[in-house]
Design a protein around this motif. Structure first.
Motif: not given
Length: 182
Positions: A88, A90, A101, A170
């Motif tokens: 992920i 952002e 994201s 993440k």
């Protein structure tokens, strides 16, 4: 033959169409990840909640850097990872279809790599099933209603078992890896 299959898929992607293809993890439903209209088609085909994010595939760290800000921790992880892992991000740039994201994976799969390189843009990668239903392990298990709604099917590896979803992580600012799906 592989080049012909890739050329056919790229032609559809360039027109804003949808494709089914074998990814590095599951049978995937894909489109141009930079095209809102194409993404809306994927959401409609899957009968998916628009709030649920889609995964994007990119061919390299260099391509990734065109669309998101990639920190040193992400680069280290991408270079050392040997299991299909979606990260992920952002901090987005030049990627108007994703606002807050985006989930991205660089597949270790020759077909996907060649497809993305030839298309020269990221493609979506979501399982070929109606939202909430089980992902098919084999091409023959894909719902015929979905097959009828896509613009192209890349007929390669039709008998191959595809049964492993990617891990989703993440990487936090301090370098800690947060596993969202293992």
């Amino acid at each position: 033959m592989l080049n012909t299959i890739i050329d056919e898929a790229v032609e559809i992607l360039e027109k804003g169409g949808t494709i089914i293809y074998p990814s590095d993890t599951l049978w995937a439903l894909g489109c141009d990840a930079t095209n809102n209209s194409a993404i809306n088609k994927i959401i409609e085909i899957k009968k998916r909640d628009r709030k649920l994010p889609l995964i994007c595939l990119m061919s390299s760290i260099e391509m990734l850097e065109r669309y998101v800000y990639v920190g040193n921790e992400e680069k280290k992880f991408l270079k050392s990872n040997n299991f299909p892992t979606t990260i992920i991000f952002e901090k987005i740039k030049n990627f108007s279809t994703f606002k807050n994201s985006v989930a991205i994976r660089i597949p270790d799969n020759l077909f996907c790599q060649n497809l993305i390189k030839k298309f020269n843009k990221p493609i979506t990668s979501t399982s070929v099933n109606f939202s909430g239903q089980k992902s098919p392990n084999y091409f023959r298990e894909i719902d015929p209603d979905i097959l009828d709604r896509v613009n192209h099917i890349s007929k390669i590896g039709l008998n191959k078992k595809m049964s492993k979803a990617s891990r989703i992580i993440k990487i936090l600012e301090d370098g800690t890896i947060k596993i969202l799906r293992s």
